[in-house]
Design a protein around this motif. Structure first.
Motif, PDB file in Angstrom:
ATOM      1  N   UNK A   1      36.315  21.777  25.030  1.00  0.00           N
ATOM      2  CA  UNK A   1      35.274  20.941  25.635  1.00  0.00           C
ATOM      3  C   UNK A   1      35.514  19.452  25.430  1.00  0.00           C
ATOM      4  N   UNK A   2      36.598  19.100  24.739  1.00  0.00           N
ATOM      5  CA  UNK A   2      36.906  17.701  24.453  1.00  0.00           C
ATOM      6  C   UNK A   2      37.931  17.106  25.409  1.00  0.00           C
ATOM      7  N   UNK A   3      38.245  17.809  26.476  1.00  0.00           N
ATOM      8  CA  UNK A   3      39.178  17.277  27.458  1.00  0.00           C
ATOM      9  C   UNK A   3      40.639  17.517  27.146  1.00  0.00           C
TER      10      UNK A   3
ATOM     11  N   UNK B   1      58.284  29.509  25.276  1.00  0.00           N
ATOM     12  CA  UNK B   1      58.373  29.464  23.813  1.00  0.00           C
ATOM     13  C   UNK B   1      57.888  28.175  23.177  1.00  0.00           C
ATOM     14  N   UNK B   2      57.015  27.443  23.849  1.00  0.00           N
ATOM     15  CA  UNK B   2      56.471  26.207  23.288  1.00  0.00           C
ATOM     16  C   UNK B   2      54.985  26.123  23.626  1.00  0.00           C
ATOM     17  N   UNK B   3      54.262  25.279  22.889  1.00  0.00           N
ATOM     18  CA  UNK B   3      52.865  24.997  23.219  1.00  0.00           C
ATOM     19  C   UNK B   3      52.702  23.476  23.258  1.00  0.00           C
ATOM     20  N   UNK B   4      52.054  23.016  24.339  1.00  0.00           N
ATOM     21  CA  UNK B   4      51.886  21.592  24.603  1.00  0.00           C
ATOM     22  C   UNK B   4      50.410  21.309  24.824  1.00  0.00           C
ATOM     23  N   UNK B   5      49.929  20.187  24.289  1.00  0.00           N
ATOM     24  CA  UNK B   5      48.548  19.752  24.513  1.00  0.00           C
ATOM     25  C   UNK B   5      48.564  18.631  25.538  1.00  0.00           C
ATOM     26  N   UNK B   6      47.672  18.740  26.529  1.00  0.00           N
ATOM     27  CA  UNK B   6      47.518  17.673  27.514  1.00  0.00           C
ATOM     28  C   UNK B   6      46.122  17.081  27.350  1.00  0.00           C
ATOM     29  N   UNK B   7      46.055  15.779  27.092  1.00  0.00           N
ATOM     30  CA  UNK B   7      44.796  15.057  26.939  1.00  0.00           C
ATOM     31  C   UNK B   7      44.410  14.497  28.310  1.00  0.00           C
ATOM     32  N   UNK B   8      43.387  15.068  28.922  1.00  0.00           N
ATOM     33  CA  UNK B   8      42.964  14.676  30.264  1.00  0.00           C
ATOM     34  C   UNK B   8      42.521  13.214  30.298  1.00  0.00           C
TER      35      UNK B   8
ATOM     36  N   UNK C   1      36.015  27.591  18.784  1.00  0.00           N
ATOM     37  CA  UNK C   1      36.307  26.164  18.608  1.00  0.00           C
ATOM     38  C   UNK C   1      37.645  25.882  17.952  1.00  0.00           C
ATOM     39  N   UNK C   2      38.634  26.763  18.132  1.00  0.00           N
ATOM     40  CA  UNK C   2      39.969  26.519  17.622  1.00  0.00           C
ATOM     41  C   UNK C   2      41.026  27.066  18.562  1.00  0.00           C
ATOM     42  N   UNK C   3      42.167  26.426  18.497  1.00  0.00           N
ATOM     43  CA  UNK C   3      43.324  26.925  19.203  1.00  0.00           C
ATOM     44  C   UNK C   3      44.083  27.846  18.255  1.00  0.00           C
TER      45      UNK C   3
ATOM     46  N   UNK D   1      48.728  31.019  13.567  1.00  0.00           N
ATOM     47  CA  UNK D   1      48.375  29.665  13.151  1.00  0.00           C
ATOM     48  C   UNK D   1      47.105  29.221  13.861  1.00  0.00           C
ATOM     49  N   UNK D   2      46.439  28.223  13.288  1.00  0.00           N
ATOM     50  CA  UNK D   2      45.368  27.510  13.973  1.00  0.00           C
ATOM     51  C   UNK D   2      45.819  26.055  14.088  1.00  0.00           C
ATOM     52  N   UNK D   3      45.302  25.367  15.101  1.00  0.00           N
ATOM     53  CA  UNK D   3      45.696  23.985  15.338  1.00  0.00           C
ATOM     54  C   UNK D   3      44.675  23.043  14.732  1.00  0.00           C
ATOM     55  N   UNK D   4      45.137  22.151  13.858  1.00  0.00           N
ATOM     56  CA  UNK D   4      44.302  21.128  13.243  1.00  0.00           C
ATOM     57  C   UNK D   4      44.367  19.890  14.132  1.00  0.00           C
ATOM     58  N   UNK D   5      43.288  19.602  14.868  1.00  0.00           N
ATOM     59  CA  UNK D   5      43.273  18.483  15.819  1.00  0.00           C
ATOM     60  C   UNK D   5      43.398  17.129  15.136  1.00  0.00           C
ATOM     61  N   UNK D   6      42.802  16.970  13.956  1.00  0.00           N
ATOM     62  CA  UNK D   6      42.877  15.681  13.271  1.00  0.00           C
ATOM     63  C   UNK D   6      44.304  15.369  12.830  1.00  0.00           C
TER      64      UNK D   6
END
Length: 88
Positions: free
Chosen positions: A13-15, A23-30, A51-53, A62-67
């Protein structure tokens, strides 16, 4: 991006959109129109829930730590093979 082979797309919900490609994971910030590689090897599955990736490799969860913008080890999946993650 690594290639046009996209396996999973999910978001929060944070965009942010999370994309699992070859074989990769990428974050896109809208909001900022920026891509960030979270991990670039051995990714088998991703899911966004509670509320976690969640990110799964062949032998670990694994979980993703956004900070910190990094994956944190959650659980060893020794002798188990994961190809998808779902929430009941």
């Amino acid at each position: 991006m690594y290639n046009n082979n996209i396996g999973t797309i999910c978001g929060d919900k944070n965009g942010h959109i999370y994309i699992r490609c070859k074989y990769a994971v990428v974050k896109y910030d809208i909001k900022r129109n920026v891509f960030h590689t979270i991990r670039n090897n051995n990714i088998q599955a991703i899911d966004y829930s509670n509320n976690r990736l969640w990110v799964c490799t062949r032998d670990s969860l694994f979980t993703y730590n956004r900070e910190k913008e990094e994956l944190e080890y959650y659980y060893n999946l020794e002798n188990v093979r994961i190809s998808c993650i779902t929430e009941d």
